[in-house]
Design a protein around this motif. Structure first.
Motif, PDB file in Angstrom:
ATOM      1  N   SER A 160      18.002  -1.916 -10.716  1.00 54.81           N
ATOM      2  CA  SER A 160      18.889  -2.772 -11.505  1.00 54.81           C
ATOM      3  C   SER A 160      18.362  -4.197 -11.455  1.00 54.81           C
ATOM      4  O   SER A 160      17.362  -4.488 -10.793  1.00 54.81           O
ATOM      5  N   ALA A 161      19.041  -5.092 -12.155  1.00 56.70           N
ATOM      6  CA  ALA A 161      18.617  -6.484 -12.210  1.00 56.70           C
ATOM      7  C   ALA A 161      18.626  -7.110 -10.828  1.00 56.70           C
ATOM      8  O   ALA A 161      19.500  -6.832 -10.003  1.00 56.70           O
ATOM      9  N   GLY A 254      11.373  -7.257 -22.632  1.00 56.74           N
ATOM     10  CA  GLY A 254      12.586  -6.647 -22.093  1.00 56.74           C
ATOM     11  C   GLY A 254      13.001  -7.280 -20.789  1.00 56.74           C
ATOM     12  O   GLY A 254      12.666  -8.433 -20.503  1.00 56.74           O
ATOM     13  N   HIS A 255      13.743  -6.535 -19.998  1.00 54.30           N
ATOM     14  CA  HIS A 255      14.333  -7.067 -18.764  1.00 54.30           C
ATOM     15  C   HIS A 255      13.430  -6.740 -17.574  1.00 54.30           C
ATOM     16  O   HIS A 255      13.312  -5.594 -17.156  1.00 54.30           O
ATOM     17  N   ILE A 258      13.217  -4.309 -14.044  1.00 53.93           N
ATOM     18  CA  ILE A 258      14.023  -3.113 -13.818  1.00 53.93           C
ATOM     19  C   ILE A 258      13.379  -1.852 -14.426  1.00 53.93           C
ATOM     20  O   ILE A 258      12.557  -1.932 -15.339  1.00 53.93           O
ATOM     21  N   GLY A 261      12.805  -1.170 -18.100  1.00 54.97           N
ATOM     22  CA  GLY A 261      13.135  -2.471 -18.681  1.00 54.97           C
ATOM     23  C   GLY A 261      12.153  -2.931 -19.739  1.00 54.97           C
ATOM     24  O   GLY A 261      12.492  -3.713 -20.622  1.00 54.97           O
ATOM     25  N   ASP A 262      10.901  -2.455 -19.653  1.00 50.93           N
ATOM     26  CA  ASP A 262       9.886  -2.822 -20.645  1.00 50.93           C
ATOM     27  C   ASP A 262      10.151  -2.044 -21.925  1.00 50.93           C
ATOM     28  O   ASP A 262      10.070  -0.807 -21.948  1.00 50.93           O
ATOM     29  N   THR A 263      10.465  -2.752 -22.993  1.00 53.38           N
ATOM     30  CA  THR A 263      10.789  -2.095 -24.258  1.00 53.38           C
ATOM     31  C   THR A 263       9.557  -1.553 -24.971  1.00 53.38           C
ATOM     32  O   THR A 263       9.675  -0.728 -25.878  1.00 53.38           O
TER      33      THR A 263
END
Length: 376
Positions: A160-161, A254-255, A258, A261-263
């Motif tokens: 998670s973040a 992306g985020h 996480i 998270g990589d789009t």
């Protein structure tokens, strides 16, 4: 292993991740959302960059897999004092001030050295990389014998973040990870001959270069080549991160960091094969993103300052005589260039052409490779 903390401290270290990260912001979800959506282009002072003056000589023939870099005089460095494009000030200061440099012409590999190329070297010489060698008690006198096992460092997404001020949350020492097994002992490079070789330390890269009749580029040669004859651009392809709405390099969207998270908006989640994006003006691929690249120079935080104080155009600089990183003075470091597939505007924008990375010279990771040059 009984003592995992030992490996994190001894083999990961603050320098293995290439960048001297210094983040203590963005500790809540709202802050992370702002960062993730931030794509502003930092302002530049164009007058600091003087025109690039290329040499005129062009050879009649170029070695296979290489391109001719004419050399000449150019303005080297960066005037962007943000680590990301979101106004975190000051952490790219080791890439300033901009200073004038001249380099002779040379040939450069059009891509990072690939698994296929490195495998040919290993088969021809029997070479064993540092990641494949068992660490010794001489190197790590405080380690338990059972902890002295082969391996390397790999990126491990978080569930998670997380707060971005502690990179140990997403890097781990993986026993059995090496260039043949980039994600650990169960992984393989089968079918990935055209991917950049990773998990190589400086001496591994230097050994390959010597075998190939080449050498590692100086930092000045690397930047001259990456700029492609252009003056003061932010990226190897221009000043727009996404010209016509398209990414020009394999970086992280992306985020971060996480899981999932990589789009993959740029076409890839994680490392990519070579030649997936348009080359720069000199015909070089992946001079930004995908994997970091070792260069010849020792890392010194104030090296550019010392060159600029000379007031003259520096000819063929070879880097400082010694390493110098006040943030981590015990570690011997060489320069990395170009950024990797993990660079993101949330955390590391070292795909900007004038910026720098650094790494302990005997440390490897799954986002670190190299390319070679050859003198005329």
């Amino acid at each position: 292993m009984k003592n995992k903390t030992f490996w994190i401290i001894a083999l990961l270290t603050l320098s293995i991740i290439s960048i001297a990260y210094s983040y203590n912001k963005f500790t809540d979800n709202e802050d992370r959302k702002v960062v993730a959506e931030c794509h502003e282009t930092p302002s530049t002072t164009e007058s600091e960059f003087k025109p690039t003056i290329e040499n005129k000589f062009k050879p009649a023939k170029t070695p296979k897999g290489m391109v001719w870099i004419p050399g000449g005089e150019f303005s080297m460095g960066s005037n962007v004092e943000d680590e990301s494009l979101c106004s975190i000030k000051g952490v790219t200061k080791d890439a300033s001030p901009i200073h004038r440099v001249y380099v002779d012409g040379y040939y450069m590999d059009e891509t990072e050295v690939t698994n296929e190329e490195f495998e040919k070297f290993v088969k021809a010489t029997g070479y064993v990389t540092v990641a494949e060698q068992k660490p010794t008690k001489e190197e790590f006198p405080t380690a338990n014998e059972e902890d002295l096992i082969t391996g390397s460092v790999i990126f491990t997404p978080t569930p998670s973040a997380v707060n971005l001020n502690n990179f140990l949350q997403w890097w781990r020492y993986e026993p059995g990870a090496d260039w043949r097994h980039p994600d650990g002992p169960q992984s393989s490079i089968k079918g990935k001959g055209n991917y950049p070789v990773v998990h190589v330390v400086y001496e591994d890269a230097e050994a390959y270069a010597k075998w190939a009749g080449k050498r590692l580029p100086t930092e000045a040669e690397w930047e001259f080549a990456a700029r492609g004859g252009k003056t003061g651009n932010l990226y190897a392809w221009g000043n727009n991160l996404k010209p016509d709405g398209k990414f020009q390099a394999n970086i992280y969207q992306g985020h971060f960091p996480i899981k999932d998270g990589d789009t993959g908006e740029d076409g890839f989640k994680g490392i990519a094969p070579t030649k997936q994006y348009a080359p720069n003006a000199y015909g070089l691929y992946d001079m930004a993103g995908n994997v970091w690249e070792w260069v010849h120079d020792w890392y010194s935080v104030d090296y550019y300052k010392s060159l600029a104080e000379n007031g003259k155009t520096i000819k063929n600089p070879q880097g400082p005589d010694a390493y110098n990183d006040p943030n981590d003075p015990s570690q011997i470091k060489r320069v990395h260039r170009g950024g990797s597939f993990l660079c993101t505007d949330q955390y590391c924008t070292r795909y900007m052409v004038g910026t720098r990375g650094k790494g302990e010279y005997r440390s490897a990771a799954n986002h670190l490779g190299f390319r070679c040059v050859k003198s005329k």
